[in-house]
Design a protein around this motif. Structure first.
Motif, PDB file in Angstrom:
ATOM      1  N   VAL A 142       5.025  12.574   4.182  1.00 39.31           N
ATOM      2  CA  VAL A 142       6.089  11.722   3.818  1.00 39.31           C
ATOM      3  C   VAL A 142       5.146  10.809   3.291  1.00 39.31           C
ATOM      4  N   HIS A 143       6.154  10.019   2.395  1.00 34.59           N
ATOM      5  CA  HIS A 143       5.600   9.136   1.454  1.00 34.59           C
ATOM      6  C   HIS A 143       5.846   7.744   1.911  1.00 34.59           C
ATOM      7  N   LEU A 144       4.794   6.865   1.920  1.00 34.46           N
ATOM      8  CA  LEU A 144       5.048   6.088   2.685  1.00 34.46           C
ATOM      9  C   LEU A 144       4.913   4.717   1.684  1.00 34.46           C
ATOM     10  N   ALA A 145       5.280   4.103   1.780  1.00 38.92           N
ATOM     11  CA  ALA A 145       5.493   2.753   0.924  1.00 38.92           C
ATOM     12  C   ALA A 145       6.104   1.357   1.232  1.00 38.92           C
ATOM     13  N   LEU A 146       4.548   0.761   1.180  1.00 41.54           N
ATOM     14  CA  LEU A 146       4.617  -0.887   2.575  1.00 41.54           C
ATOM     15  C   LEU A 146       4.808  -1.548   1.300  1.00 41.54           C
ATOM     16  N   PHE A 158       0.967  -1.228   0.109  1.00 40.22           N
ATOM     17  CA  PHE A 158      -0.133  -0.273  -0.410  1.00 40.22           C
ATOM     18  C   PHE A 158       1.099   1.377   0.416  1.00 40.22           C
ATOM     19  N   SER A 159       0.280   2.415  -0.365  1.00 34.94           N
ATOM     20  CA  SER A 159       1.099   3.658  -0.705  1.00 34.94           C
ATOM     21  C   SER A 159       0.815   5.235   0.332  1.00 34.94           C
ATOM     22  N   SER A 160       0.438   5.461   0.584  1.00 34.41           N
ATOM     23  CA  SER A 160      -0.271   6.474   1.161  1.00 34.41           C
ATOM     24  C   SER A 160       0.785   7.768   1.469  1.00 34.41           C
ATOM     25  N   TYR A 213       4.148   3.736 -18.787  1.00 31.70           N
ATOM     26  CA  TYR A 213       4.305   1.982 -18.434  1.00 31.70           C
ATOM     27  C   TYR A 213       2.725   0.928 -18.333  1.00 31.70           C
ATOM     28  N   LEU A 214       1.844   1.357 -18.157  1.00 34.39           N
ATOM     29  CA  LEU A 214       0.727   0.400 -17.760  1.00 34.39           C
ATOM     30  C   LEU A 214      -0.170   0.395 -19.141  1.00 34.39           C
ATOM     31  N   GLY A 215      -0.020  -1.129 -19.149  1.00 36.76           N
ATOM     32  CA  GLY A 215      -1.465  -1.742 -19.906  1.00 36.76           C
ATOM     33  C   GLY A 215      -0.810  -1.810 -21.550  1.00 36.76           C
ATOM     34  N   SER A 226       5.846  13.171  -4.900  1.00 36.80           N
ATOM     35  CA  SER A 226       6.757  12.059  -4.411  1.00 36.80           C
ATOM     36  C   SER A 226       6.703  10.887  -4.147  1.00 36.80           C
ATOM     37  N   PHE A 227       6.578  10.406  -5.598  1.00 34.42           N
ATOM     38  CA  PHE A 227       6.592   9.219  -6.191  1.00 34.42           C
ATOM     39  C   PHE A 227       6.691   8.925  -7.886  1.00 34.42           C
ATOM     40  N   VAL A 228       6.841   8.269  -8.140  1.00 36.05           N
ATOM     41  CA  VAL A 228       6.696   7.741 -10.049  1.00 36.05           C
ATOM     42  C   VAL A 228       5.778   7.732 -10.786  1.00 36.05           C
ATOM     43  N   ASP A 229       4.963   8.284 -11.174  1.00 35.11           N
ATOM     44  CA  ASP A 229       4.389   8.295 -12.219  1.00 35.11           C
ATOM     45  C   ASP A 229       4.750   6.852 -13.061  1.00 35.11           C
ATOM     46  N   TRP A 230       3.967   5.831 -13.017  1.00 35.15           N
ATOM     47  CA  TRP A 230       3.838   4.988 -13.901  1.00 35.15           C
ATOM     48  C   TRP A 230       3.050   4.570 -15.018  1.00 35.15           C
ATOM     49  N   ALA A 231       2.001   5.850 -15.216  1.00 35.54           N
ATOM     50  CA  ALA A 231       0.899   5.593 -16.144  1.00 35.54           C
ATOM     51  C   ALA A 231       1.306   5.229 -17.152  1.00 35.54           C
ATOM     52  N   ALA A 259      14.225  -2.005  -9.439  1.00 28.40           N
ATOM     53  CA  ALA A 259      13.454  -1.910 -10.895  1.00 28.40           C
ATOM     54  C   ALA A 259      12.165  -1.400 -10.958  1.00 28.40           C
ATOM     55  N   THR A 260      11.172  -2.110  -9.369  1.00 30.78           N
ATOM     56  CA  THR A 260      10.117  -2.680 -10.159  1.00 30.78           C
ATOM     57  C   THR A 260       9.885  -0.608  -9.095  1.00 30.78           C
ATOM     58  N   THR A 261      10.949   0.383  -8.989  1.00 28.09           N
ATOM     59  CA  THR A 261      11.297   1.447  -9.129  1.00 28.09           C
ATOM     60  C   THR A 261      10.996   2.275  -9.539  1.00 28.09           C
ATOM     61  N   ALA A 292      16.317   2.750  -5.115  1.00 22.45           N
ATOM     62  CA  ALA A 292      15.820   3.646  -6.016  1.00 22.45           C
ATOM     63  C   ALA A 292      15.606   5.226  -5.689  1.00 22.45           C
ATOM     64  N   ARG A 293      14.704   5.345  -4.395  1.00 21.83           N
ATOM     65  CA  ARG A 293      14.439   6.274  -4.649  1.00 21.83           C
ATOM     66  C   ARG A 293      15.849   8.018  -4.014  1.00 21.83           C
ATOM     67  N   GLN A 294      15.920   7.160  -3.850  1.00 17.56           N
ATOM     68  CA  GLN A 294      17.395   7.299  -3.362  1.00 17.56           C
ATOM     69  C   GLN A 294      18.285   8.578  -4.297  1.00 17.56           C
ATOM     70  N   GLY A 304      -0.144  -6.727  -9.725  1.00 15.35           N
ATOM     71  CA  GLY A 304       0.409  -5.660 -10.518  1.00 15.35           C
ATOM     72  C   GLY A 304       1.432  -4.749 -10.027  1.00 15.35           C
ATOM     73  N   ARG A 305       2.952  -5.079  -9.752  1.00 17.65           N
ATOM     74  CA  ARG A 305       4.000  -4.232  -9.959  1.00 17.65           C
ATOM     75  C   ARG A 305       4.407  -4.609 -10.658  1.00 17.65           C
ATOM     76  N   LEU A 306       4.960  -3.827 -12.506  1.00 22.12           N
ATOM     77  CA  LEU A 306       5.355  -4.165 -13.284  1.00 22.12           C
ATOM     78  C   LEU A 306       7.061  -4.413 -13.017  1.00 22.12           C
ATOM     79  N   CYS A 307       7.546  -4.116 -13.926  1.00 21.91           N
ATOM     80  CA  CYS A 307       9.494  -4.944 -13.405  1.00 21.91           C
ATOM     81  C   CYS A 307      10.420  -5.085 -14.583  1.00 21.91           C
TER      82      CYS A 307
HETATM   83  P1  AMP Z   1       4.970   3.722  -4.785  1.00 22.13           P
HETATM   84  O1  AMP Z   1       5.990   5.313  -4.016  1.00 22.13           O
HETATM   85  O2  AMP Z   1       5.774   2.352  -4.884  1.00 22.13           O
HETATM   86  O3  AMP Z   1       4.595   3.894  -3.309  1.00 22.13           O
HETATM   87  O4  AMP Z   1       4.957   4.065  -5.600  1.00 22.13           O
HETATM   88  C1  AMP Z   1       3.638   4.719  -6.310  1.00 22.13           C
HETATM   89  C2  AMP Z   1       2.693   4.696  -6.783  1.00 22.13           C
HETATM   90  O5  AMP Z   1       3.107   4.258  -8.254  1.00 22.13           O
HETATM   91  C3  AMP Z   1       1.941   2.906  -6.133  1.00 22.13           C
HETATM   92  O6  AMP Z   1       0.749   3.455  -4.982  1.00 22.13           O
HETATM   93  C4  AMP Z   1       1.679   2.466  -7.835  1.00 22.13           C
HETATM   94  O7  AMP Z   1       0.265   3.022  -8.419  1.00 22.13           O
HETATM   95  C5  AMP Z   1       2.826   3.173  -8.549  1.00 22.13           C
HETATM   96  N1  AMP Z   1       3.220   1.935  -8.739  1.00 22.13           N
HETATM   97  C6  AMP Z   1       4.698   2.071  -8.380  1.00 22.13           C
HETATM   98  N2  AMP Z   1       5.178   0.680  -8.649  1.00 22.13           N
HETATM   99  C7  AMP Z   1       4.711   0.622  -9.576  1.00 22.13           C
HETATM  100  C8  AMP Z   1       5.226  -0.850 -10.529  1.00 22.13           C
HETATM  101  N3  AMP Z   1       6.165  -1.565  -9.988  1.00 22.13           N
HETATM  102  N4  AMP Z   1       4.461  -1.224 -11.288  1.00 22.13           N
HETATM  103  C9  AMP Z   1       3.072  -0.296 -11.646  1.00 22.13           C
HETATM  104  N5  AMP Z   1       2.616   0.696 -10.539  1.00 22.13           N
HETATM  105  C10 AMP Z   1       3.603   0.977  -9.732  1.00 22.13           C
END
Ligand code: AMP
Length: 946
Positions: A319-323, A308-310, A545-547, A538-543, A681-683, A343-345, A718-721
């Motif tokens: 602060v962006h949290l990612a579990l 989860f992220s929030s 790369y989707l679909g 505060s986080f990457v836009d994956w749009a 890579a997933t980040t 990767a985030r650093q 649903g995590r792309l890599c």
């Molecule tokens: P995170 O910073 O990891 O919480 O990611 C923020 C948002 O980016 C997530 O809620 C997902 O919507 C999207 N996201 C992050 N990593 C991926 C991934 N590997 N594949 C697809 N979407 C991702």
């Protein structure tokens, strides 16, 4: 004692730094009367260099020794005590008191009250007894100097000193920090711990907040237990203090300027963390309990593996949290989290870990049992993998499923002992004392932020129920569960304490419980600091790369002139850099290749894939064992100056504005390193991230990462890599362990277009394959079987035009000018065997045989293969040729694709035939002669099998 040994002893023993004054005292005693000190000390002092001797040592902790030399030469330091001469009985006792202080610092934690259930049977620690130092109760009222004890007084009675030591080191938490070599860190801990004497003061407000968080932790479990009785949720009950602990870490690290926190944890307490820390809407969780599916995922995963992220607000900002999503394989998520953090650093140019913080939450049994914990610790300060320190929390419920704490689960006293390998400080804390939990948590955050190293909190608690809610624990742990049944909850204990101390009244306690329940009833978020409209920056836009489908259009061509310019830049060695002779020849050859004067080899093409991607703005990161040079010496991405050993990385010096090019030789791990790169890579979707195995088969040390993450992460979570794995493969007579990358393993994992498996055979193919991996918006893991001898094979060459113009070919048709009408046999193959087949056919002048390479085995290019094969109208035989034994390689996993294609061809009654090694238990034989025999036979079979 040799000087080097001395040096070692000074720097690694407790003799240095903060203990110096104690040792000095002993030394004074020794000078006065050598028999007045213990034998070991006497023999130690006897070996010290005498005054005036020239040891030539540059011992860093030399102050004590210098002082000894001064003392030995008769020049005494002024006495710091007024109580008299060294010879007095009091002075001897003074030394004993200082020894006692040290003993408490080192071993006090063993006498701390850590187990909330009070069941631990700990042996008596004789080092903490007065009698062990020749002291008695009669000395309790005597004043002694406190040395460096940070209790605000230079002198105190023994009773006071003892009281301070007990409350500092033996209360409801125990600190292990004396194993840290760095005296600055040790003194930091002494100062922080001793100055509050184990009784940190917390404001009434923060105490009420603690209770509120405990009420939330307990409230959620109770609510779920009532609403969904018997349903697995791996409740946190017994370890509720985890919630206020996490809350404090996030808030406090936010106040330091941390902007992102990535958490990894196993199933225990996960739902509680999701709702009470990350702010997942309880309504969504209830839906999951009620069977709601995510239709976009073909597999999905159980709710206690979900990530989860929030964003939450702290005093330092958002602060962006990612579990991280987590499989059941405990601990493997730890390096994944580290990779994601790194990767985030890197994205934030945070080179010291000031902006992104990793938190690892572990179970006690797994932390002690799983080897990947050690691997991850070993990474923590290396160039490639450091993240500025991780805060580790052990939810130590004293049972591993049904396995009891000490007798079976480990050989060490604590489950945390492995952390000492990197000298991480460790706090053991009784989970039923939330204020002690809060105190050690604050210390842990402060330590991490100041020293940028790992720190461990061992939250000693219990598990109120069985391993899960459908499991009865009293069958295996009867006494423990008898005790637990009568044991009040942490919230109850703390509420009672606050009421007794007048911090709040019973009604206020009840209100907290009821407010929480009402919020759950209403399906409301229960994290007050949750940011409803998070800062998307505060986080990457994956749009982008989707679909996408794997057939998504892409163009990997690259302007020839720019390509040559880049190559020239790479192959210009800076002034003053003296390259080694063979390396110089490689650079020289690459210059010729760039000029079109020499055919391109693998190393050149691969390097140009990186250079062109960097030029186009894509960062590149490559790690693995020996990747700088390459196991087979083909890459030489790092040039080592022969004069001073200083490395120079041409790809990192292409231009001022280029993105990052990182290349690091990894530690000799596969599991943690690959998991780290998966996390990275997933980040980082816009980068080419590569892990290379030293030999392909070594990847089996990372099997869990392939199974649990790489092959299935997208379909479960649903995590792309887009991670690329380069696995050297090829049967070259090197024996069972260095021949096969175990292609069959990957093919067997392939389904639903989850990943790509490629076997490129030309420099241009590897170039376009690597470029395609980033340029195509699709993000799928790429398993690439890479060559060994082909790196230098005279036929495995390409031209500059092949790089500038071509594309990755999933199927490569026959390359010789053979008349298709004459062809009655097609041999299909992948990898190095192609060149053996080609040479044999050319040598034998057989014009009826066409050789077709399948360079991508998954997703299998059925259409491309059909197109190539349909050119041959007079086919009688279609053969699949492989070097691997029949039970390995591509045969079993790919033959149905080939058969499907053959069935569509015009000539009917064609059967797919096999030419390869017999089925075999080992991947390859160990005898070169047998290898050659087998190789000849399989080539012959390919030409003749009917
Ligand atoms: P995170 O910073 O990891 O919480 O990611 C923020 C948002 O980016 C997530 O809620 C997902 O919507 C999207 N996201 C992050 N990593 C991926 C991934 N590997 N594949 C697809 N979407 C991702």
């Amino acid at each position: 004692m040799p000087d080097s040994v001395m040096q070692q002893q000074w720097s690694t023993s407790h003799l240095s730094g903060g203990n110096a004054s104690y040792v000095e005292e002993l030394y004074e005693l020794y000078l006065h009367d050598p028999n007045s000190v213990a034998d070991e000390w006497r023999s130690y002092f006897q070996k010290l260099p005498q005054a005036g001797s020239n040891s030539g040592s540059d011992v860093s902790h030399s102050t004590v020794r210098e002082h000894f030399q001064l003392l030995a030469s008769g020049r005494r330091r002024p006495q710091t005590t007024a109580t008299g001469q060294v010879s007095s009985a009091h002075e001897k006792k003074q030394v004993d008191v200082l020894r006692l202080i040290q003993a408490y610092r080192m071993r006090g934690h063993q006498a701390a009250t850590l187990d909330p259930l009070g069941l631990w049977k700990r042996p008596e620690i004789v080092d903490l007894n007065l009698s062990d130092y020749g002291l008695t109760d009669a000395d309790l009222d005597t004043p002694f100097r406190t040395g460096e004890l940070f209790i605000g007084k230079e002198e105190a009675t023994l009773a006071d000193i003892l009281d301070a030591l007990k409350s500092t080191y033996c209360s409801t938490y125990g600190a292990e920090y004396m194993h840290i070599v760095d005296s600055t860190q040790r003194r930091w801990f002494q100062q922080r711990l001793e100055s509050v004497r184990g009784k940190p003061q917390h404001s009434a407000e923060s105490r009420r907040h603690l209770l509120e968080r405990l009420s939330a932790a307990e409230g959620l479990e109770k609510y779920l237990g009532t609403k969904y009785p018997g349903t697995k949720r791996f409740g946190v009950e017994g370890g509720e203090s985890l919630i206020p602990m996490l809350d404090e870490i996030i808030q406090r690290s936010g106040s330091y300027g941390i902007q992102e926190v990535v958490l990894g944890m196993a199933h225990r307490g996960r739902l509680n963390v999701l709702v009470n820390i990350l702010g997942k809407n309880p309504r969504d969780l209830f839906d999951e309990f009620e069977g709601k599916k995510n239709d976009s995922l073909s597999s999905g995963d159980v709710k206690y593996h979900q990530g989860f992220s929030s964003n939450v607000m702290t005093s330092g900002g958002e602060v962006h949290l990612a579990l991280a999503f987590n499989p059941s394989h405990l601990e493997i998520v730890s390096p994944v989290v580290e990779g994601s953090v790194r990767a985030r650093q890197d994205r934030r140019k945070d080179t010291s870990g000031d902006k992104v913080l990793p938190i690892g939450i572990h179970g006690d049994a797994a932390f002690a049992g799983q080897g990947v914990v050690m691997e991850t610790f070993q990474m923590s300060q290396t160039r490639a993998y450091k993240t500025g320190g991780t805060i580790h929390i052990i939810v130590n419920n004293q049972v591993g499923f049904t396995t009891s704490r000490q007798e079976d689960a480990r050989s060490t006293e604590y489950c945390t002992d492995v952390a000492k390998m990197i000298q991480a400080p460790i706090f053991h804390v009784n989970g039923d004392d939330p204020e002690a939990v809060l105190f050690v948590t604050q210390l842990a955050v402060d330590y991490r932020m100041q020293f940028k190293r790992d720190v461990v909190i061992d939250l000693v608690c219990y598990r109120r129920r069985g391993h899960n809610e459908a499991d009865e624990p009293s069958g295996t742990q009867p006494l423990m569960y008898e005790k637990i049944a009568k044991h009040p909850t942490t919230r109850e204990i703390y509420a009672e304490r606050l009421i007794a101390e007048g911090v709040l009244d019973e009604e206020a306690v009840l209100t907290k419980v009821e407010d929480y329940r009402t919020a759950l009833d209403n399906g409301q978020h229960v994290v007050k600091s949750l940011v409803k409209e998070p800062d998307t920056g505060s986080f990457v836009d994956w749009a982008p790369y989707l679909g996408h489908k794997w057939t998504a259009r892409h163009d990997t061509r690259f302007d020839l002139k720019t390509l040559q310019e880049l190559a020239n830049r790479l192959n210009t060695v800076p002034d003053g850099l003296v390259v080694q002779r063979q390396v110089g020849k490689i650079v020289e050859d690459r210059r010729k290749m760039a000029a079109g004067a020499l055919a391109l080899n693998w190393g050149f093409a691969e390097t140009m894939a990186y250079a062109t991607l960097l030029h186009e703005g894509h960062p590149v990161r490559i790690t693995g064992q020996d990747v700088g040079r390459g196991t087979f010496s083909h890459r030489h991405a790092v040039l080592h100056n022969q004069k001073d050993g200083v490395p120079y990385i041409p790809l990192a010096n292409l231009s001022e504005s280029q993105p990052r090019f990182d290349i690091y030789d990894s530690l000799l791990s596969e599991e943690a390193v690959l998991a780290f790169e998966y996390g990275y890579a997933t980040t980082t979707p816009n980068a080419l991230v590569i892990w290379e195995a030293q030999f392909g088969d070594f990847a089996n040390g990372a099997q869990v990462v392939f199974d649990q993450f790489i092959s299935s992460g997208e379909h479960k979570w649903g995590r792309l890599c887009g991670l690329t794995m380069l696995l050297p493969h090829g049967y070259e007579g090197q024996g069972p362990e260095h021949s096969s990358a175990r292609l069959e393993r990957y093919l067997q994992l392939c389904a639903e277009h989850n990943m790509q498996v490629c076997v490129p055979t030309t420099p241009a193919q590897v170039y376009h394959m690597l470029r395609r991996q980033v340029i195509r918006p699709l993000r799928k893991p790429l398993i690439a079987l890479t060559p060994k001898s082909l790196l230098r094979h005279k036929l495995a060459i390409s031209s500059l035009e092949d790089l500038a113009e071509g594309s990755f070919q999933a199927v490569i048709p026959e390359i010789d000018a053979i008349d298709p009408k004459k062809v009655d046999r097609v041999i299909m193959c992948s990898g190095k065997v192609y060149y053996d087949l080609l040479e044999k056919r050319r040598n034998e002048g057989q014009e009826n045989i066409a050789i077709v390479r399948i360079e991508q085995l998954y997703p299998f290019p059925e259409d491309d293969l059909f197109e190539v094969l349909s050119a041959y109208k007079n086919l009688k035989h279609v053969v699949w040729c492989q070097e691997e034994p029949m039970n390995q390689g591509a045969w079993y996993c790919s033959q149905h694709h080939m058969r499907r294609v053959i069935a569509q061809l015009k000539p009917k009654n064609l059967h797919l035939q096999y030419a390869g090694r017999e089925a075999s238990a080992a991947p390859a034989c160990g005898y070169p002669s047998l290898h050659a025999e087998q190789q000849d036979k399989l080539l012959q079979d390919a030409f003749t099998v009917e």
